[in-house]
Design an enzyme around this catalytic site. Structure first.
Site, PDB file in Angstrom:
ATOM      1  N   PHE A 157       0.842  -1.184   0.000  1.00  0.00           N
ATOM      2  CA  PHE A 157       0.000   0.000   0.000  1.00  0.00           C
ATOM      3  C   PHE A 157       0.889   1.251   0.000  1.00  0.00           C
ATOM      4  O   PHE A 157       1.921   1.275   0.684  1.00  0.00           O
ATOM      5  CB  PHE A 157      -0.910  -0.034   1.236  1.00  0.00           C
ATOM      6  CG  PHE A 157      -1.946   1.032   1.211  1.00  0.00           C
ATOM      7  CD1 PHE A 157      -3.034   0.942   0.350  1.00  0.00           C
ATOM      8  CD2 PHE A 157      -1.832   2.143   2.024  1.00  0.00           C
ATOM      9  CE1 PHE A 157      -3.985   1.947   0.311  1.00  0.00           C
ATOM     10  CE2 PHE A 157      -2.786   3.147   1.987  1.00  0.00           C
ATOM     11  CZ  PHE A 157      -3.865   3.052   1.129  1.00  0.00           C
TER      12      PHE A 157
ATOM     13  N   ASP B 113       1.837  -4.514   8.808  1.00  0.00           N
ATOM     14  CA  ASP B 113       0.645  -3.705   8.602  1.00  0.00           C
ATOM     15  C   ASP B 113      -0.542  -4.670   8.522  1.00  0.00           C
ATOM     16  O   ASP B 113      -0.617  -5.501   7.607  1.00  0.00           O
ATOM     17  CB  ASP B 113       0.781  -2.898   7.310  1.00  0.00           C
ATOM     18  CG  ASP B 113      -0.445  -2.032   7.050  1.00  0.00           C
ATOM     19  OD1 ASP B 113      -1.524  -2.346   7.576  1.00  0.00           O
ATOM     20  OD2 ASP B 113      -0.316  -1.050   6.298  1.00  0.00           O
TER      21      ASP B 113
ATOM     22  N   TYR C 289     -11.210   0.753  10.400  1.00  0.00           N
ATOM     23  CA  TYR C 289     -12.420   1.126   9.645  1.00  0.00           C
ATOM     24  C   TYR C 289     -12.769   0.145   8.533  1.00  0.00           C
ATOM     25  O   TYR C 289     -13.746   0.355   7.826  1.00  0.00           O
ATOM     26  CB  TYR C 289     -12.323   2.544   9.087  1.00  0.00           C
ATOM     27  CG  TYR C 289     -11.006   2.943   8.471  1.00  0.00           C
ATOM     28  CD1 TYR C 289     -10.650   2.509   7.210  1.00  0.00           C
ATOM     29  CD2 TYR C 289     -10.133   3.762   9.164  1.00  0.00           C
ATOM     30  CE1 TYR C 289      -9.438   2.884   6.654  1.00  0.00           C
ATOM     31  CE2 TYR C 289      -8.910   4.146   8.614  1.00  0.00           C
ATOM     32  CZ  TYR C 289      -8.578   3.700   7.353  1.00  0.00           C
ATOM     33  OH  TYR C 289      -7.380   4.071   6.801  1.00  0.00           O
ATOM     34  N   LYS C 290     -11.972  -0.918   8.390  1.00  0.00           N
ATOM     35  CA  LYS C 290     -12.298  -1.925   7.376  1.00  0.00           C
ATOM     36  C   LYS C 290     -13.127  -3.031   8.034  1.00  0.00           C
ATOM     37  O   LYS C 290     -14.289  -2.843   8.319  1.00  0.00           O
ATOM     38  CB  LYS C 290     -10.999  -2.440   6.759  1.00  0.00           C
ATOM     39  CG  LYS C 290     -10.216  -1.331   6.039  1.00  0.00           C
ATOM     40  CD  LYS C 290      -8.902  -1.859   5.491  1.00  0.00           C
ATOM     41  CE  LYS C 290      -8.084  -0.737   4.879  1.00  0.00           C
ATOM     42  NZ  LYS C 290      -8.671  -0.182   3.652  1.00  0.00           N
TER      43      LYS C 290
ATOM     44  N   ARG D 155     -11.974  -4.854  -6.604  1.00  0.00           N
ATOM     45  CA  ARG D 155     -11.890  -5.647  -5.374  1.00  0.00           C
ATOM     46  C   ARG D 155     -13.297  -5.987  -4.894  1.00  0.00           C
ATOM     47  O   ARG D 155     -14.158  -5.101  -4.816  1.00  0.00           O
ATOM     48  CB  ARG D 155     -11.176  -4.860  -4.273  1.00  0.00           C
ATOM     49  CG  ARG D 155      -9.749  -4.499  -4.603  1.00  0.00           C
ATOM     50  CD  ARG D 155      -9.017  -3.971  -3.368  1.00  0.00           C
ATOM     51  NE  ARG D 155      -9.654  -2.771  -2.819  1.00  0.00           N
ATOM     52  CZ  ARG D 155      -9.180  -2.099  -1.788  1.00  0.00           C
ATOM     53  NH1 ARG D 155      -8.069  -2.520  -1.162  1.00  0.00           N
ATOM     54  NH2 ARG D 155      -9.785  -1.010  -1.338  1.00  0.00           N
TER      55      ARG D 155
END
Lengths: 417, 417
Positions: free
Chosen positions: B125, B202, B227-228, B377
């Site tokens: 990322f 991560d 928040y995922k 995705r």
């Protein structure tokens, strides 16, 4: 001069043009008088609505909300900037005050590699001193923490002596957290600039409370919080200001994707965005930003100039009442005597300040706060504090001292940011 | 093997032990199928309640609330730590993922001054790569970004070749944001340790989605977002993990007052607290922490093991449907073929992926997301996504491709963190 009476305070309330703002806050019924808006502001109705609408937007817009949320750090920054005297494109709402201080102090010191000293205030808020200590350690710089009078604050002449051609950065709070001593921001900025140093102002205790005029003063950098006079909620996001003239020249150290020029290209190699966006790091706290937006709207609508006028009248009343009613009982003013050198709160020192503060809170009389070693801070908020409340608060403080403080152990130290 | 039917998907839903959790989410009526829980999770009712109660607590407790709010970064951290396989006192919820990455990567590299290289993933990322690039630049280290197959992820043997006695830090995403390629965390940790390097994981795409076992693997450091899969809201606070064995040895660079040993003594000189508290910096976002606390409670109650079992079944279904229905139309799987190497989402590559994604969203059929250069995705969330939804989503994707994509310009790039 006659002693002030409650009638005098009521008369000030009667002529207060800001009274209608009190209805924006949830102030039902009796209870302790809240004089800690300088630590945590009360929630305006607009902010509570914004939080509730924010949760609703999350539920209904889901990930699509990001298409507009993503700009909030800068759009709310521009709006907040107007309160600080900063033109658009120079303020971002992001991270905590501490992290913002770190990013900007690091960037400033790194930008002047030949300069070996950093100047700060020995009586500044701990996080400011610690961050500077860390930066000084990282870069092998000398940290000059200037000593001043704890109540009166730094003397600009003493401060001037600490700044010289070796100085990279002068980092100071505009208004001191303990004494409310207010520095002359334009004059100190000028001292720094005369020696080629950059300035970094901590506006935690002045942002939203008084007109600051960052652009006009030629300030370089600033940071602040939004949960005191800006009423955005406990731990709401901080902000930072980078003067347009320095953008692109100062590189902050936290290279995150929100500072990247073409964020969603996900490309190799960090390439900082133009403008203030380069000072962002990671994903912004959306509900927090919505709260700040609404809270800034309230302060904007009331007007910083008007708030500051009322604030000065509130603190002048408190100072006079401290002199008339508390000084005879062994307390003394721990803020500058001159209104020209004060911010928006008033501090009172007393040998037994912590026990006194505890009694006021425990007996549900007044909510001030305590700061080591011996200070009670009284922070009236011009948006919602009345002159009569200030009068009553001092009377209650007087009554508690007169009645005698308990001999009970005063309990653990308070843990109030 | 016969093609999967909707009946097969419904049968999986019928035997799903987690269906009752769907009622925790606000899923009324028809509308697009949400398959972007891997980017922004939906709000659980418990989180919406927590946010509303948090605003209420602010209004009623005012500054006094800090006496208990102040511990939230660590108490919520301990609770979240249980989901990550981390014993108490090793996780703090604070700052953004980016800032936490910066703090820990800086601390790790500074702790091994004789070591000249940092190892990362060229396909990681962006924020991870940029932060490492910044740290490498600060310390004058070589950044070795290992190249792997974009769908299959890094090969552990190739990775192993990049790590040697010069390596200070191996910093990798446990699950890749684009492909969902999952690294063998214990095996890679062991490779790093064999060479005396530290690991920084991560966990953004694995925290709350699958069992991680940080302590068991002997992981050194980790960060992640909430928040995922953890459904704490857009831009909710990040977290960090520092293995107990390293606490006190690794000094993070942002010296703030929340990391100070005796915070309210406001004393001169930064003296980092014992334990995980030393990795905090500034005032924590209280409403955000309350949201994380409630959200972690939901995942905890459902059980990470059960969620992972269902997640694997959901992605297996998607993979099979992609092969059966989308591959004939020119799409291909862009995630590892083996379930042992996948995380919790499935990526589909197509030459016209962005136009395809736009059509799905604009026609309110499916909400997936797009990642450059050519990937859609699909992120089913086992707490609230059904097998039938996965089936319907692929059918809708198939119908859109079969019907033909518009020749209209596909519009601006998406801005979806």
């Amino acid at each position: 001069m006659q002693r002030l009476t409650r009638f005098d305070a009521e008369a000030l309330d009667d002529s207060d043009p800001l009274t209608r703002w009190r209805s924006e806050f949830d102030l039902d019924g009796p209870g302790p008088i809240y004089l800690d808006g300088n630590s945590l502001g009360r929630p305006p109705a607009a902010v509570r609505r914004a939080l509730s609408e924010g949760a609703e937007a999350w539920a209904s817009e889901l990930v699509g909300g990001w298409s507009h949320w993503i700009d909030l750090p800068l759009t709310v920054g521009d709006r907040l900037g107007r309160l600080l005297g900063a033109g658009p494109g120079q303020v971002a709402v992001c991270d905590s005050t501490t992290v913002n201080l770190y990013k900007l102090a690091y960037a400033a010191v790194a930008s002047l590699p030949g300069r070996t000293s950093i100047v700060g205030d020995a009586a500044d808020f701990p996080t400011d001193r610690y961050v500077l200590e860390g930066i000084a350690s990282t870069f092998g710089r000398e940290l000059r923490l200037v000593e001043g009078d704890l109540a009166e604050g730094l003397d600009a002449r003493v401060l001037a002596k600490a700044v010289d051609a070796s100085t990279a950065l002068v980092c100071l709070s505009h208004v001191n957290y303990r004494s409310a001593a207010r520095l002359d921001l334009p004059a100190v900025t000028e001292i720094a600039h005369r020696h080629g140093a950059l300035t970094l102002w901590d506006l935690c205790h002045s942002g939203g409370a008084l007109p600051i005029g960052l652009d006009e003063a030629g300030a370089d950098l600033a940071v602040g919080c939004t949960y005191k006079y800006l009423n955005s909620g406990p731990g709401a996001p901080g902000y930072l200001y980078v003067n347009r003239a320095l953008q692109g020249k100062l590189l902050q150290p936290v290279w995150g994707w929100f500072g990247q020029r073409d964020q969603f290209a996900m490309a190799p190699g960090y390439d900082p965005a133009d403008g203030i966006r380069a000072y962002l790091a990671g994903s912004p706290p959306i509900l927090g930003l919505m709260a700040v937006d609404a809270a800034v709207g309230v302060t904007e609508a009331a007007g910083v100039d008007k708030l500051w006028t009322k604030s000065q009248a509130l603190t002048a009343l408190l100072v006079r009442l401290v002199e008339e009613r508390l000084r005879p009982l062994g307390a003394r003013l721990a803020s500058p005597a001159s209104p020209d050198r004060r911010g928006a709160h008033v501090s009172v020192a007393h040998a037994d300040a912590w026990r006194w503060c505890r009694a006021l809170i425990d007996r549900r009389l007044v909510i001030p706060d305590f700061r080591v070693p011996d200070v009670i801070r009284l922070g009236p908020a011009p948006l919602y504090t009345t002159f009569a409340e200030c009068f009553d608060a001092i009377e209650r403080m007087e009554a508690v001292l007169t009645g005698g403080l308990s001999d009970d152990p005063p309990g653990a130290m308070p843990r109030v940011p």
